[in-house]
Design an enzyme around this catalytic site. Structure first.
Site, PDB file in Angstrom:
ATOM      1  N   HIS B  63     -25.429 -34.189  34.724  1.00 17.30           N
ATOM      2  CA  HIS B  63     -26.747 -33.772  35.273  1.00 17.30           C
ATOM      3  C   HIS B  63     -27.729 -34.944  35.240  1.00 17.30           C
ATOM      4  O   HIS B  63     -28.432 -35.148  34.263  1.00 17.30           O
ATOM      5  CB  HIS B  63     -27.279 -32.596  34.444  1.00 17.30           C
ATOM      6  CG  HIS B  63     -28.443 -31.903  35.070  1.00 17.30           C
ATOM      7  ND1 HIS B  63     -28.671 -30.554  34.916  1.00 17.30           N
ATOM      8  CD2 HIS B  63     -29.467 -32.365  35.841  1.00 17.30           C
ATOM      9  CE1 HIS B  63     -29.775 -30.213  35.561  1.00 17.30           C
ATOM     10  NE2 HIS B  63     -30.278 -31.287  36.119  1.00 17.30           N
ATOM     11  N   LEU B  66     -30.901 -39.290  40.253  1.00 16.29           N
ATOM     12  CA  LEU B  66     -30.977 -40.723  40.575  1.00 16.29           C
ATOM     13  C   LEU B  66     -32.026 -41.023  41.643  1.00 16.29           C
ATOM     14  O   LEU B  66     -32.340 -42.180  41.898  1.00 16.29           O
ATOM     15  CB  LEU B  66     -29.607 -41.243  41.021  1.00 16.29           C
ATOM     16  CG  LEU B  66     -28.556 -41.328  39.909  1.00 16.29           C
ATOM     17  CD1 LEU B  66     -27.229 -41.836  40.470  1.00 16.29           C
ATOM     18  CD2 LEU B  66     -29.010 -42.222  38.765  1.00 16.29           C
ATOM     19  N   ARG B  67     -32.555 -39.981  42.288  1.00 20.67           N
ATOM     20  CA  ARG B  67     -33.710 -40.072  43.192  1.00 20.67           C
ATOM     21  C   ARG B  67     -33.468 -40.794  44.510  1.00 20.67           C
ATOM     22  O   ARG B  67     -34.325 -40.783  45.374  1.00 20.67           O
ATOM     23  CB  ARG B  67     -34.905 -40.742  42.492  1.00 20.67           C
ATOM     24  CG  ARG B  67     -35.336 -40.097  41.185  1.00 20.67           C
ATOM     25  CD  ARG B  67     -35.865 -38.697  41.397  1.00 20.67           C
ATOM     26  NE  ARG B  67     -36.464 -38.161  40.168  1.00 20.67           N
ATOM     27  CZ  ARG B  67     -36.421 -36.869  39.834  1.00 20.67           C
ATOM     28  NH1 ARG B  67     -35.815 -35.990  40.609  1.00 20.67           N
ATOM     29  NH2 ARG B  67     -36.994 -36.450  38.734  1.00 20.67           N
ATOM     30  N   HIS B 184     -29.365 -23.642  38.109  1.00 24.53           N
ATOM     31  CA  HIS B 184     -30.644 -23.870  37.425  1.00 24.53           C
ATOM     32  C   HIS B 184     -31.260 -22.484  37.264  1.00 24.53           C
ATOM     33  O   HIS B 184     -31.798 -21.922  38.205  1.00 24.53           O
ATOM     34  CB  HIS B 184     -31.522 -24.794  38.277  1.00 24.53           C
ATOM     35  CG  HIS B 184     -32.934 -24.925  37.811  1.00 24.53           C
ATOM     36  ND1 HIS B 184     -33.461 -26.116  37.378  1.00 24.53           N
ATOM     37  CD2 HIS B 184     -33.940 -24.025  37.721  1.00 24.53           C
ATOM     38  CE1 HIS B 184     -34.736 -25.944  37.035  1.00 24.53           C
ATOM     39  NE2 HIS B 184     -35.051 -24.676  37.243  1.00 24.53           N
ATOM     40  N   HIS B 237     -28.797 -26.892  31.743  1.00 20.52           N
ATOM     41  CA  HIS B 237     -29.861 -26.956  30.727  1.00 20.52           C
ATOM     42  C   HIS B 237     -30.259 -25.616  30.120  1.00 20.52           C
ATOM     43  O   HIS B 237     -31.373 -25.139  30.306  1.00 20.52           O
ATOM     44  CB  HIS B 237     -31.088 -27.685  31.262  1.00 20.52           C
ATOM     45  CG  HIS B 237     -31.487 -27.353  32.682  1.00 20.52           C
ATOM     46  ND1 HIS B 237     -31.706 -26.075  33.117  1.00 20.52           N
ATOM     47  CD2 HIS B 237     -31.724 -28.153  33.744  1.00 20.52           C
ATOM     48  CE1 HIS B 237     -32.068 -26.092  34.398  1.00 20.52           C
ATOM     49  NE2 HIS B 237     -32.079 -27.356  34.796  1.00 20.52           N
ATOM     50  N   ASN B 283     -38.719 -29.008  32.813  1.00 17.34           N
ATOM     51  CA  ASN B 283     -38.183 -27.744  33.307  1.00 17.34           C
ATOM     52  C   ASN B 283     -36.701 -27.678  32.977  1.00 17.34           C
ATOM     53  O   ASN B 283     -35.945 -28.522  33.464  1.00 17.34           O
ATOM     54  CB  ASN B 283     -38.393 -27.668  34.823  1.00 17.34           C
ATOM     55  CG  ASN B 283     -37.748 -26.433  35.452  1.00 17.34           C
ATOM     56  OD1 ASN B 283     -37.056 -25.675  34.793  1.00 17.34           O
ATOM     57  ND2 ASN B 283     -37.992 -26.255  36.748  1.00 17.34           N
ATOM     58  N   ASP B 310     -30.096 -34.346  32.187  1.00 19.72           N
ATOM     59  CA  ASP B 310     -31.183 -33.975  33.112  1.00 19.72           C
ATOM     60  C   ASP B 310     -32.200 -35.131  33.220  1.00 19.72           C
ATOM     61  O   ASP B 310     -33.403 -34.916  33.335  1.00 19.72           O
ATOM     62  CB  ASP B 310     -31.888 -32.685  32.678  1.00 19.72           C
ATOM     63  CG  ASP B 310     -32.718 -32.070  33.807  1.00 19.72           C
ATOM     64  OD1 ASP B 310     -32.677 -32.586  34.947  1.00 19.72           O
ATOM     65  OD2 ASP B 310     -33.416 -31.072  33.541  1.00 19.72           O
ATOM     66  N   HIS B 314     -39.842 -40.266  36.863  1.00 21.39           N
ATOM     67  CA  HIS B 314     -41.011 -40.039  37.723  1.00 21.39           C
ATOM     68  C   HIS B 314     -41.883 -41.281  37.704  1.00 21.39           C
ATOM     69  O   HIS B 314     -41.934 -41.988  36.701  1.00 21.39           O
ATOM     70  CB  HIS B 314     -41.837 -38.849  37.217  1.00 21.39           C
ATOM     71  CG  HIS B 314     -41.183 -37.528  37.452  1.00 21.39           C
ATOM     72  ND1 HIS B 314     -41.037 -36.984  38.696  1.00 21.39           N
ATOM     73  CD2 HIS B 314     -40.628 -36.634  36.582  1.00 21.39           C
ATOM     74  CE1 HIS B 314     -40.432 -35.815  38.594  1.00 21.39           C
ATOM     75  NE2 HIS B 314     -40.158 -35.580  37.328  1.00 21.39           N
ATOM     76  N   GLY B 329     -40.147 -33.131  33.883  1.00 21.65           N
ATOM     77  CA  GLY B 329     -38.981 -33.991  33.727  1.00 21.65           C
ATOM     78  C   GLY B 329     -39.194 -35.153  32.784  1.00 21.65           C
ATOM     79  O   GLY B 329     -40.308 -35.615  32.568  1.00 21.65           O
TER      80      GLY B 329
HETATM   81 ZN   LIG Z   1     -32.753 -28.084  36.545  1.00 17.20          ZN
END
Ligand SMILES: [Zn+2]
Lengths: 191, 449, 316
Positions: B63, B66-67, B184, B237, B283, B310, B314, B329
């Site tokens: 999880h 990598l954006r 999720h 998660h 989250n 996770d 950002h 995050g």
């Molecule tokens: Zn999630």
């Protein structure tokens, strides 16, 4: 090493003399408002008012109160936050003779603040200043009309002024600048 | 010197401790572990002194965000891969919430290719369950599965597949190619405008509560759906004690469900929210001490199968603001092993062979990724990390290798440090330092060429 | 005092000092010149991210009576509403030389973030943040109760033994939060009365008793009943069925008001929904402090600004 310059009896005598001088310069007690500057000035103002009433039992018109100057000080940003004291102006001061009373006159900044504060309450005919001790070192063009004791001192000396009602004992003493910190109006005035 | 190492394909790791506590030398050659034992020959090999270091199979993160594509100001596949390598990972699963979303064969193949080009870790794309993560129509799950990226894990992570019928269909459909839906679990109506765990503290801080039941009710629904259609479900998660109970019940009933917990949910509690520092906004939200204890117990007894980071980088401005406006995050790849060490190893709930299971073998198996999670045995791919468990450090920005600095651990003291990481037989990290980008890219070229 | 962010961490002594100074400030309103020179040369910025004319003009009057310069920065229709961040706004105000920032913000904790961020060195006063706190409202409420109970002899006193019932939307109310901490710090006993949907789901750690029955609360004879404003949009989110049912069960109507002791104090932070949470008879009664609360708000905010802006900021 504190050196006592006034004992309790000396202080009483000085206040009696000041009371006489006030009556004399005002030509009686008519329209007389005596305002003490907290904390010890208020005690001195009350004693002066009592003395005046004793000297002239007919002088029932003399009024006594307190005038806090905290909100008018010019050094608010430079010291720790001060908690203001109560202001009590007994009736109108319009056309009155106001005698401001403080314990120790030093830089004159407290009195400058007091004059500003007084102006926001009305317009007296005359304002006079009575102090128990004048230690000199004025920073403003202010002088006392009635002085209990002139006490020329150096700036690193400390004047201790105790009154029974506030401190539990009563004297005026002077010591060198290295002594322990002391609670007293003269220190507040030292800006 | 770097070119010399780039050319070297043979390593002798001397005096390492295996997860089971036994000591050994390891020889890595031609991308495999070729020898195990004591007193192995150093002929032609770069020698690494591993005295006091634990050799773990290369870590696998099921999880990771990598954006890239789309949010390259937060992270790129290259920077995220470097964060992974310095954290001891040799493979990461790249979540689908990119822009464009990883919902077609084209996008997942692009992510795969960028991962190969970077060369630090195996980047295994995750496919979106629904088109654009919109929760309305199924994405082309089969095309992604059949693509060069061989997608087996599907997730709308960031969003819950809340429509029960759509979730049922997704669970059924992925059976065709041995896929798994990673949910999720967040009931959207119960979490409208939610800001932190709902409880005494949320009431006091005036932050809209995020109730545990919003997670637990979805997990309960999904395990029953998985049972009904005979499918494989993975729960992302897990954050509450109630969720652990539901999953424990489902497993006892024989339902094919696996579950993950994040390092942060194993270590941190909601009390950190008190100062409204948005680094602690995540989250699902940080929960109570009781929840942290339940997650640790669940991980120890196998109810929770794996740890997954996770990792959610950002840009600074997304956290440098009031709590409500901040993004959810935390970055987690660089700190994961140390945090897990602090949370469950230091207290004795898990040992290092458990760590090898929950951070390597099992996530690789759930994700069906090739060349990962095969352990430290002769013939296995040379995917491993050397970890110094006796180290201790105040975690700071220097320890972060990705673009994100939104780590909740900055200024905290954490145990351990990754000393070296090997991927496909070459070092991505040596002496606690990432190897240069060009050197790693050259290795990747050789492997493919 | 470096900042005024919440009442939760305020000590009894500090609270009483502030209330006593507010008494002095109230005296100023009776003088010939209703203004003090105290904060001459200081700049107070009212930074309002939510409309609240009442609170803003109260702070503005307080600052002006202390001779401060006041800049009103309303987020509505400004660069802020076009997406400028709190950080950029704060740095703008810092560059303008703001000495104090009075902030109203819809996000809980925004004043906290501003105070801790290092973006601006000014003293921060929380004028209401989301559902978190509204400390000057609680201070003016405490001041109002104390004056009613002790008149001229209020100085130096707390609220020991006073029973206060707060009625209404506790869940979303920053007024209720600030009051529960401050009033109990001052020695009062607080009871919340609300529909269960409008109470935080876990009140562990709150120094308040909780009930659902307003009639029982009225019959227990509280010294103070504080009615909170109910937002009608709550009924759309299923917090209660409709305004009629709310009013019947949780409104201070004429009949309930009549059962209160004649000495009971009726409070409302305003603006009121007459006929919904409070009847006109109750709002306009001799026991109502609604108008006093407005006047006292200025005195309390003067005291807060004085404590914030006087004194050496480094050693406070
Ligand atoms: Zn999630």
């Amino acid at each position: 090493m504190a050196r006592t310059v006034l004992n309790q009896a000396d202080i009483t005598r000085a206040l009696t003399r000041i009371s006489h001088e006030i009556l004399e310069s005002n030509r009686g007690a008519d329209n007389l408002v005596i305002l003490g500057i907290p904390t010890r000035g208020v005690v001195l103002a009350q004693r002066i008012a009592e003395t005046i009433r004793r000297i002239e039992p007919a002088a029932t018109g003399v009024r006594v109160g307190s005038l806090d100057v905290t909100m008018y000080r010019d050094d608010l940003a430079h010291t720790r936050t001060r908690t203001p004291s109560r202001t009590h102006v007994p009736g109108s001061i319009e056309g009155a003779t106001v005698v401001l009373v403080d314990d120790v006159l030093y830089s004159g900044r407290t009195i400058r603040a007091a004059l500003d504060a007084l102006g926001d309450h009305g317009r007296p005919t005359v304002v006079r200043l009575a102090v128990l001790v004048d230690r000199g070192h004025r920073e403003l063009p202010i002088r006392a009309d009635f002085v209990g004791k002139n006490l020329p001192s150096s700036t690193d000396e400390r004047i201790n002024l105790h009154l029974l009602e506030v401190d539990g004992d009563e004297f005026v003493s002077i010591d060198g600048g290295d002594g322990p910190a002391h609670v007293g109006a003269e220190n507040e005035d030292a800006s | 010197m770097s070119s010399e190492r780039a050319a070297s394909t043979r390593y002798l790791i001397r005096g390492a401790t295996l997860p089971d506590g036994t000591g050994t030398d390891l020889v890595l050659a031609d991308g495999r572990i070729t020898e195990l034992g004591s007193g192995l020959s150093s002929a032609g090999a770069s020698v690494i002194d591993a005295a006091g270091l634990i050799a773990l199979p290369g870590l696998v993160d099921l999880h990771t965000h990598l954006r890239e594509p789309g949010f390259e100001q937060s992270e790129t596949i290259l920077t995220g891969s470097r964060a992974a390598a310095i954290g001891g990972f040799t493979s990461v699963f790249a979540m689908a919430n990119t822009s464009p979303v990883q919902d077609t064969a084209g996008v997942v193949e692009q992510v795969l290719a960028l991962g190969e080009r970077a060369g630090y870790v195996t980047v295994q794309p995750i496919g979106a369950v629904t088109v654009g993560l919109a929760g309305e129509r199924l994405a082309e799950l089969g095309a992604m599965a059949a693509s060069r990226a061989r997608v087996r894990v599907f997730s709308d992570d960031g969003f819950c597949v809340s429509d029960p019928l759509l979730m049922r269909r997704a669970l059924e459909y992925v059976k065709a190619f041995d896929g798994v839906v990673a949910q999720h679990a967040q009931e959207p109506r119960l979490t409208e405008k939610a800001q932190m765990n709902e409880g005494a503290l949320s009431g006091e801080l005036g932050l809209t509560g995020w109730p545990a039941v919003a997670e637990e009710s979805i997990i309960a629904r999904d395990v029953l759906l998985a049972e009904h259609v005979g499918s494989r479900l993975h729960v992302c998660h897990v954050s509450t004690a109630g969720s652990v109970d539901v999953i424990r019940w489902a497993k006892a009933r024989g339902i094919n469900v696996t579950a993950e917990a994040t390092p942060h949910h194993l270590l941190l509690t909601e009390d950190l929210v008190v100062g409204y520092d948005a680094r602690f906004k995540v989250n699902p939200p940080l929960r109570r001490r009781e929840d942290v204890e339940a997650l640790r117990a669940g991980l120890a007894d196998g109810t929770i199968d794996i740890v997954a980071t996770d990792h959610a980088p950002h840009p600074v401005e997304s956290k440098d603001c009031e709590w409500d406006a901040a993004a959810n995050g935390m970055v987690g790849l660089e700190s994961a092993l140390s945090v897990v060490h602090a949370a469950v190893v230091a207290g004795g709930q898990l040992d290092w062979s458990d760590i090898a299971r929950v951070l390597s073998a099992t996530p690789a198996r759930i994700g069906r990724v090739n060349g990962q999670g095969q352990g430290l045995v002769v013939g296995a791919p040379a995917e491993l990390t050397l970890y110094d468990p006796s180290a201790s450090r105040v975690f700071d920005r220097e320890d972060l290798a990705g673009k994100g600095v939104n780590s909740p651990y900055l200024t905290m003291t954490l145990p351990g440090r990754v000393h070296a990481t090997f991927h496909r037989g070459y070092a991505t990290v040596l002496d606690g330092m990432l190897r240069p980008i060009a050197e790693i890219a050259a290795h990747g070229e050789n492997d493919r060429g | 005092m470096r900042h005024l962010l919440s009442t939760k961490d305020m000590s009894r002594d500090d609270a009483i000092t502030l209330l006593d100074i507010a008494e002095d400030m109230a005296d100023v309103a009776d003088r010939e010149v209703k203004k003090l020179p105290t904060l001459r040369g200081k700049t107070v910025v009212n930074l309002f991210f939510e409309d609240s004319t009442r609170t803003r003009i109260s702070f503005e009057a307080a600052a002006k009576r202390l001779s401060a310069d006041v800049i009103n920065f309303s987020a509505k229709g400004s660069s802020v509403s076009k997406g400028e961040s709190l950080k950029d706004t704060a740095q703008t105000l810092a560059a303008m030389g703001a000495d104090a920032v009075v902030i109203r913000h819809p996000a809980s904790g925004a004043p906290h973030v501003l105070a801790e961020s290092g973006w601006i060195d000014a003293g921060i006063i929380n004028a209401g943040d989301g559902m978190h706190e509204h400390p000057t409202q609680a201070l003016l409420d405490a001041f109002t109760i104390r004056r009613r109970l002790h008149q001229g002899g209020a100085r130096g006193k707390g609220l020991d033994g006073v029973t206060v019932t707060i009625v209404g939307d506790i869940l979303h109310s920053r007024v209720a939060r600030s009051n529960v901490w401050l009033l109990t710090t001052l020695g009062a006993h607080v009871t919340f009365v609300a529909p269960p949907t409008l109470l935080p789901m876990d009140l562990t750690g709150w120094p308040a008793e909780v009930g659902f029955d307003l009639d029982a609360a009225i019959d227990s004879g509280p010294d103070v009943v504080m009615m909170l404003r109910i937002q009608l949009e709550r009924m759309n989110a299923a917090f209660f069925p409709n305004s009629r049912e709310y009013s019947r069960r949780w409104g201070l109507d004429d009949e309930r008001f009549a059962r209160l002791a004649p000495t009971s104090i009726v409070m409302h932070p305003g603006p009121m929904n007459r006929g919904l949470e409070i009847s006109s008879a109750a709002a306009d009664s001799a026991g109502s402090t609604v108008r006093e609360q407005v006047a006292n708000g200025v005195s309390v905010r003067m005291a807060a600004l004085y404590l914030l802006l006087s004194g050496d900021r480094e050693d406070s």
